[in-house]
Design a protein around this motif. Structure first.
Motif, PDB file in Angstrom:
ATOM      1  N   ALA A   5       0.846  -1.195   0.000  1.00  0.00           N
ATOM      2  CA  ALA A   5       0.000   0.000   0.000  1.00  0.00           C
ATOM      3  C   ALA A   5       0.879   1.242   0.000  1.00  0.00           C
ATOM      4  CB  ALA A   5      -0.929  -0.008   1.209  1.00  0.00           C
ATOM      5  N   GLU A   6       0.869   1.952  -1.125  1.00  0.00           N
ATOM      6  CA  GLU A   6       1.644   3.180  -1.249  1.00  0.00           C
ATOM      7  C   GLU A   6       0.868   4.362  -0.675  1.00  0.00           C
ATOM      8  OE1 GLU A   6       2.247   0.759  -5.114  1.00  0.00           O
ATOM      9  OE2 GLU A   6       0.624   1.301  -3.756  1.00  0.00           O
ATOM     10  N   SER A   7       1.617   5.349  -0.218  1.00  0.00           N
ATOM     11  CA  SER A   7       1.011   6.595   0.267  1.00  0.00           C
ATOM     12  C   SER A   7       2.029   7.716   0.113  1.00  0.00           C
ATOM     13  CB  SER A   7       0.588   6.460   1.731  1.00  0.00           C
ATOM     14  OG  SER A   7       1.709   6.183   2.549  1.00  0.00           O
ATOM     15  N   GLY A   8       1.553   8.940   0.266  1.00  0.00           N
ATOM     16  CA  GLY A   8       2.440  10.094   0.245  1.00  0.00           C
ATOM     17  C   GLY A   8       2.385  10.920  -1.016  1.00  0.00           C
ATOM     18  N   GLY A   9       1.675  10.444  -2.036  1.00  0.00           N
ATOM     19  CA  GLY A   9       1.576  11.222  -3.253  1.00  0.00           C
ATOM     20  C   GLY A   9       0.856  12.540  -3.024  1.00  0.00           C
ATOM     21  N   ALA A  10       1.259  13.565  -3.783  1.00  0.00           N
ATOM     22  CA  ALA A  10       0.677  14.893  -3.588  1.00  0.00           C
ATOM     23  C   ALA A  10       1.007  15.783  -4.771  1.00  0.00           C
ATOM     24  CB  ALA A  10       1.222  15.520  -2.299  1.00  0.00           C
ATOM     25  N   LEU A  11       0.427  16.983  -4.746  1.00  0.00           N
ATOM     26  CA  LEU A  11       0.779  18.033  -5.698  1.00  0.00           C
ATOM     27  C   LEU A  11       1.941  18.824  -5.095  1.00  0.00           C
ATOM     28  CD1 LEU A  11       0.288  19.894  -8.167  1.00  0.00           C
ATOM     29  CD2 LEU A  11      -1.419  21.100  -6.759  1.00  0.00           C
ATOM     30  N   VAL A  12       3.016  18.964  -5.850  1.00  0.00           N
ATOM     31  CA  VAL A  12       4.201  19.658  -5.349  1.00  0.00           C
ATOM     32  C   VAL A  12       4.753  20.553  -6.450  1.00  0.00           C
ATOM     33  CG1 VAL A  12       5.714  17.737  -5.984  1.00  0.00           C
ATOM     34  CG2 VAL A  12       6.431  19.311  -4.194  1.00  0.00           C
ATOM     35  N   LYS A  13       5.363  21.653  -6.073  1.00  0.00           N
ATOM     36  CA  LYS A  13       5.915  22.594  -7.044  1.00  0.00           C
ATOM     37  C   LYS A  13       7.253  22.100  -7.583  1.00  0.00           C
ATOM     38  CE  LYS A  13       3.782  26.935  -5.492  1.00  0.00           C
ATOM     39  NZ  LYS A  13       2.590  26.287  -4.940  1.00  0.00           N
ATOM     40  N   PRO A  14       7.599  22.503  -8.796  1.00  0.00           N
ATOM     41  CA  PRO A  14       8.931  22.151  -9.333  1.00  0.00           C
ATOM     42  C   PRO A  14      10.024  22.589  -8.377  1.00  0.00           C
ATOM     43  CG  PRO A  14       7.557  23.080 -11.060  1.00  0.00           C
ATOM     44  CD  PRO A  14       6.790  23.252  -9.775  1.00  0.00           C
ATOM     45  N   GLY A  15      11.019  21.715  -8.204  1.00  0.00           N
ATOM     46  CA  GLY A  15      12.090  21.971  -7.257  1.00  0.00           C
ATOM     47  C   GLY A  15      11.799  21.483  -5.856  1.00  0.00           C
ATOM     48  N   GLY A  16      10.573  21.064  -5.620  1.00  0.00           N
ATOM     49  CA  GLY A  16      10.169  20.623  -4.289  1.00  0.00           C
ATOM     50  C   GLY A  16      10.562  19.185  -3.990  1.00  0.00           C
ATOM     51  N   SER A  17      10.161  18.745  -2.806  1.00  0.00           N
ATOM     52  CA  SER A  17      10.489  17.403  -2.322  1.00  0.00           C
ATOM     53  C   SER A  17       9.245  16.687  -1.827  1.00  0.00           C
ATOM     54  CB  SER A  17      11.511  17.487  -1.173  1.00  0.00           C
ATOM     55  OG  SER A  17      12.727  18.039  -1.604  1.00  0.00           O
ATOM     56  N   LEU A  18       9.350  15.359  -1.762  1.00  0.00           N
ATOM     57  CA  LEU A  18       8.236  14.538  -1.313  1.00  0.00           C
ATOM     58  C   LEU A  18       8.804  13.201  -0.856  1.00  0.00           C
ATOM     59  CD1 LEU A  18       5.138  15.053  -1.343  1.00  0.00           C
ATOM     60  CD2 LEU A  18       5.060  13.783  -3.505  1.00  0.00           C
ATOM     61  N   ARG A  19       8.140  12.571   0.100  1.00  0.00           N
ATOM     62  CA  ARG A  19       8.547  11.233   0.528  1.00  0.00           C
ATOM     63  C   ARG A  19       7.377  10.282   0.359  1.00  0.00           C
ATOM     64  NH1 ARG A  19       9.740   8.541   6.415  1.00  0.00           N
ATOM     65  NH2 ARG A  19      11.607   7.344   5.874  1.00  0.00           N
TER      66      ARG A  19
END
Lengths: 122, 105
Positions: A5-19
């Motif tokens: 089960a994946e989680s953590g996806g989101a809308l993020v700006k260019p240059g940004g980070s996400l886990r």
């Protein structure tokens, strides 16, 4: 049965980070290589990275090398993908999968999660 | 890196037809070739590993063959539930996928 089960996806700006995270159950997690594979909207599958059971062996696709980091916490039965310096072309559904192998060393992705969507846009 | 080329990119066939999808590797990969099925809006599913080994629960109308650089996936007796995109993937070196073949019924 195996569940991912994946989680953590989101809308993020260019240059940004996400886990991103992938919670695993139904199998002995630390016995398995794990991988991330992505699919841009309307496009084909692209392998991103994989990690061995104890985390000693890691490989990345050239398109993400130096920006993404794959890791795992075997105590938590969890796989992670740290995404940095995000670009519009990183927009995709990100799947985690078990990267299994047979006695002859042939590898295949035999279990997949449902994916989590990452959108990179200003 | 090993490039995988699938053909055709899409096809339309009727229930009961025999369908063949080809996959070519840019260099020899022995039998390190897998096939996946992805229904619309769903995650991929492993159909065949090591070029011809059918996964448990996969209907016997699916079969795979080939070695070296040229591989085929055959569906003998197409069924409505086979409507999906099919991908080949090599595991000889760092993984790579073919571009996919969309099968419409």
């Amino acid at each position: 049965q195996v569940q991912l089960a994946e989680s953590g996806g989101a809308l993020v700006k260019p240059g940004g980070s996400l886990r991103l995270s992938c919670a695993a159950s139904g199998f002995t997690f630390n016995d398995y290589y794990m991988s991330w594979i992505r699919q841009a909207p309307g496009r084909g599958l692209e392998w991103v990275a994989y990690i061995s059971g104890r985390g000693h062996t890691i490989y990345y696709a050239d398109s993400v090398k130096g920006r993404f980091t794959i890791s795992r916490d075997n105590a938590k039965n969890s796989l992670y993908l740290q995404l940095n310096i995000l670009r519009a072309e990183d927009t995709a559904v990100y799947y985690c999968a078990t990267y299994n192998y047979d006695d002859d060393g042939h590898y295949y992705f035999d279990n997949w999660g449902q994916g989590t969507l990452v959108t990179v846009s200003s | 890196d090993i490039q995988m080329t699938q053909s055709p990119s899409s096809l339309s066939a009727s229930v009961g037809d025999r369908v063949t999808i080809t996959c070519r590797a840019s260099q020899g990969i022995s039998k390190s070739l897998n096939w996946y099925q992805q229904p619309p809006g769903k995650a991929p599913k492993l159909l065949i590993s090591v070029a011809s080994s059918l996964q448990g629960g996969v209907p016997s109308r699916f079969s795979g063959s080939g070695s070296g650089t040229d591989f085929t996936l055959t569906i003998s007796g197409l069924q409505p539930e086979d409507s999906a995109t099919y991908y080949c993937q090599q595991s000889y070196s760092t993984p790579s996928f073919g571009g996919g073949t969309k099968v419409e019924i």
